[in-house]
Write a protein that holds these residues in place. Structure first.
Motif, PDB file in Angstrom:
ATOM      1  N   THR A  27     -12.138   1.359   8.413  1.00  0.00           N
ATOM      2  CA  THR A  27     -12.099   1.248   6.948  1.00  0.00           C
ATOM      3  C   THR A  27     -10.678   0.982   6.461  1.00  0.00           C
ATOM      4  OG1 THR A  27     -13.980   2.770   6.779  1.00  0.00           O
ATOM      5  CG2 THR A  27     -12.663   2.413   4.792  1.00  0.00           C
ATOM      6  N   LYS A  51      -9.164  -2.393   4.656  1.00  0.00           N
ATOM      7  CA  LYS A  51      -8.492  -2.232   3.370  1.00  0.00           C
ATOM      8  C   LYS A  51      -7.056  -2.749   3.412  1.00  0.00           C
ATOM      9  CE  LYS A  51      -8.527  -0.634  -0.887  1.00  0.00           C
ATOM     10  NZ  LYS A  51      -9.402  -1.233  -1.924  1.00  0.00           N
ATOM     11  N   SER A  52      -6.402  -2.630   4.567  1.00  0.00           N
ATOM     12  CA  SER A  52      -5.007  -3.056   4.671  1.00  0.00           C
ATOM     13  C   SER A  52      -4.846  -4.567   4.563  1.00  0.00           C
ATOM     14  CB  SER A  52      -4.396  -2.553   5.984  1.00  0.00           C
ATOM     15  OG  SER A  52      -5.073  -3.099   7.091  1.00  0.00           O
ATOM     16  N   GLU A 101      -5.813  -6.187   2.158  1.00  0.00           N
ATOM     17  CA  GLU A 101      -5.512  -6.409   0.744  1.00  0.00           C
ATOM     18  C   GLU A 101      -4.045  -6.134   0.436  1.00  0.00           C
ATOM     19  OE1 GLU A 101      -8.108  -4.001  -1.559  1.00  0.00           O
ATOM     20  OE2 GLU A 101      -9.941  -4.722  -0.561  1.00  0.00           O
ATOM     21  N   MET A 139      -1.289   2.930   5.147  1.00  0.00           N
ATOM     22  CA  MET A 139      -2.537   2.674   5.853  1.00  0.00           C
ATOM     23  C   MET A 139      -2.303   2.504   7.354  1.00  0.00           C
ATOM     24  SD  MET A 139      -4.679   0.318   3.199  1.00  0.00           S
ATOM     25  CE  MET A 139      -5.126   1.019   1.615  1.00  0.00           C
TER      26      MET A 139
END
Length: 394
Positions: free
Chosen positions: A78, A82-83, A85, A106
């Motif tokens: 996850t 997300k990283s 972005e 992250m």
């Protein structure tokens, strides 16, 4: 090393801002690689737990650690997605500073989880081996590996979860920040720590996955068992191969610092390989638990054999009349007598013996153990011919 110094080193050798993205750096590649394997690994975990809790009813520490590894892997995946972005896959130099700080936060979680779960899944496999090897040399080998890998995992986990004092300065660096190892206090110690962990991870992967090869020496192994074990070890071999590949990427780019420092640009391939390694290890650890039950269930669903039945027709003689019961059409043929008797088998005269059926040779052969069933019309023979289940049928 402070953020300002890192930026100055990157400015000394700036990358091309219009450089085409490598395949591993694209967001769709990251999503398409991580999500399917994550789903498959959780399917394997759930099948495993169903067998252990509902069928075998013998859950153990190996099940606990494989669930723990799957949970860590889900969180790490996850954060990896997300990283993207916040700059993963793109050049760090052209990333806005707030995004860079977010990415560092992250990466701190991703790196810590991947290093921790790499040890956890090996521990799960070793606890699984202890279920198999109840005594002898192989049990001692498994116990020794369990102790060594546990200590190795604990040591590197501490170094990755506490890389700086205080920890938040891992992503919010200052000149006075006190970091070491994974905290990137200096470039050489950072590279050596990454390379040493990955090299040891590869070695332990090899030893863990070759330990149960001794099972091939068991006598009277059926072909089905050999094929199933070979499949498991092929997946284990893939885990070792990916571990070697991951070590190669770290050595080649010197932990994302060569030919220039660019963590967000050089890291994606290493992170993807880490994710694949964990997912395949979870699948490999779970398959021996649920596959025999799954295969047995499938064999009850699909047709796996053919049966051919042939019968011998019964012939009966009664007072000069003969009746043949045809096995296929169910018709009744008469060799003599009028048509009513032939079709209904009811005599036309008024005299009917109520006990005649007890004198029937066929019935006597079924109920009287001393009856001579070799007489004509006394038995029905059935031949059942079947072919074996095809080796590759499910």
């Amino acid at each position: 090393m402070a953020t300002e110094k890192i930026l100055l080193q990157m400015l000394a050798n700036p990358p091309d801002p219009n450089e085409a993205l490598p395949l591993s750096n694209r967001r769709e590649t990251i999503l398409g690689t991580t999500i399917p394997f994550l789903i498959i690994s959780w399917m394997a975990i759930l099948f495993r737990l169903y067998v252990r809790f509902r069928i075998v009813r013998e859950p153990g520490w190996d099940d606990f650690f494989v669930v723990l590894a799957g949970t860590c892997n889900t969180i790490a995946t996850t954060f990896l997605i997300k990283s993207t972005e916040y700059g993963l896959g793109h050049h760090l130099l052209y990333n806005p500073l707030p995004h860079t700080i977010k990415y560092q936060m992250m990466f701190y979680v991703e790196n810590g989880l991947y290093i921790t779960e790499g040890a956890i899944i090996k521990i799960s496999l070793l606890f699984q081996y202890l279920r198999i090897f109840k005594a002898g040399t192989m049990r001692w080998i498994s116990l020794t590996l369990l102790v060594i890998i546990s200590l190795w995992g604990l040591a590197y986990s501490i170094m990755t979860w506490v890389p700086c004092f205080p920890i938040r300065e891992f992503w919010d660096r200052k000149e006075t920040t006190k970091c070491y190892g994974f905290g990137f206090n200096d470039q050489e110690s950072f590279i050596r720590l990454f390379e040493s962990h990955t090299a040891l991870n590869m070695v332990f992967d090899f030893f863990v996955f070759v330990t149960p090869l001794v099972l091939f020496k068991q006598p009277h192994l059926r072909l089905k068992n050999i094929i199933a074990m070979t499949g498991v070890f092929l997946i284990g071999g893939s885990v070792v191969f990916i571990s070697i590949w991951r070590l190669y990427t770290i050595v080649e780019h010197r932990a994302a610092t060569h030919p220039y420092i660019d963590f967000t640009w050089w890291s994606p391939i290493t992170l993807l390989l880490s994710c694949l390694e964990i997912n395949l290890a979870i699948i490999c650890a779970s398959m021996p638990i649920f596959w025999p039950v799954l295969e047995k269930s499938l064999s009850h669903i699909f047709v796996t054999s053919e049966v051919r039945i042939s019968t011998e027709q019964r012939y009966r003689e009664e007072a000069g009349r003969g009746f043949e019961l045809a096995g296929r059409s169910g018709s009744v043929k008469s060799t003599s007598g009028n048509s009513r008797e032939s079709l209904t088998r009811e005599p036309t005269n008024a005299t009917i013996d109520p006990y005649a059926h007890y004198k029937d040779r066929y019935i006597l052969a079924q109920v009287d153990p001393f009856w001579n069933d070799s007489l004509p019309g006394a038995r029905v023979e059935t031949e059942v011919a079947s072919r074996p289940k095809p080796k590759w049928a499910i």
